[in-house]
Motif scaffolding. Structure first.
Motif: not given
Length: 299
Positions: A225-229, A262-269
């Protein structure tokens, strides 16, 4: 002024009026749409963009000109990609632009579609779908689709350890795709066609938390959900947890050095650990958090 000059001026004026009229007509057809792509399990009828049964009451605000991009939530990602392509062709070509909300496995479906088809030539459509969800030709072609950004509710593009463990029906094609190793190797997650994916991660995990590393919303762990590569999941948590690294906001590398796609950003945690995975057919859980964001920004 002679008659020839008068006629010339009259014709020029008529030309300007005609051009202005054409511009006005063209502008009248331009619109923004908000597309909602469901996750695992079915709900709405595929091809019916007005059927919001999966999400909740269709009278609930959820972004400008909202459309439900329904797919069966069971079959393989590759087989269901056509549903997303039909919707993107319908509402995100020509002068029309789209905002997109993707939920859980719906993010895996969207990411796969953009990476594999987002650079292809698309026919411009008229935003008037038939019963199968396919729109008619409006004339002309373009490269890819017009997408402003994507907001992701509990994105499963990194897979889920629940699928790894066989806690879901293993004969289900989508469950096979949702295994962490399979999902992460399915396509180039960094290739979003330069479209931002704003990520929303819930942390109210209970039933399956023993299977999921770090913080989770009961279905998807923070690494996804946080987009970790990376090739597999890792343990990521909220600040203050001594047993795993922090998932950090924005595009900043996480504690411990893991980076986001790339092009992924966490907006809500979900620091309060109060948001779970489930919408319960009423726009609840992490879906409700993203719905509110779409209402405020997709216009």
């Amino acid at each position: 002024m002679n008659n020839k000059t008068n006629k010339k001026h009259t014709l020029c004026a008529l030309c300007l009026l005609a051009a202005a009229g054409l511009a006005e007509v063209a502008g009248a057809h331009a619109a923004n749409y908000t597309l909602w792509i469901n996750g695992r399990t079915s709900g709405g009828t595929p091809g019916n963009y007005a059927d919001f049964r999966y999400w909740g009451p269709d009278t609930t605000p959820a972004g400008v000109n909202k459309k439900a991009v329904n797919w069966d939530g069971y079959s393989s990602i590759s087989s269901q990609s056509v549903r997303v392509r039909d919707a993107l062709d319908c509402f995100c070509t020509g002068q029309n632009w789209c905002y997109i909300a993707a939920y859980s496995a719906g993010e895996l479906l969207l990411g796969y579609t953009l990476a594999n088809f987002g650079g292809t030539t698309r026919g411009i459509k008229n935003a008037t779908p038939n019963a199968a969800g396919v729109c008619g030709d409006a004339g002309g072609v373009q490269g890819g689709w017009n997408i402003k950004w994507v907001r992701v509710a509990s994105g499963a593009a990194g897979g889920s350890e629940i699928a790894n463990a066989g806690a879901w029906t293993t004969s289900e094609p989508l469950v096979q795709d949702l295994r962490t190793g399979t999902a992460r190797a399915m396509y180039n997650h960094n290739d979003t066609r330069n479209i931002w994916f704003y990520r929303y991660a819930g942390a109210r995990g209970t039933l399956y938390s023993f299977l999921l590393p770090g913080q989770d919303d009961e279905v998807v762990a923070y690494h996804s959900s946080g987009g970790a590569a990376g090739n597999s999941g890792r343990s990521l948590c909220n600040p203050g947890d001594w047993f795993c690294d922090d998932l950090r906001y924005g595009t900043e590398p996480n504690q411990g050095g893991s980076v986001k796609w790339s092009w992924h950003s966490v907006a809500f945690r979900d620091d309060r650990e109060s948001v779970d995975h489930y919408g319960d057919g009423n726009w609840e859980g992490i879906i409700g958090v993203v719905r509110e964001a779409m209402v405020n920004t997709a216009n």
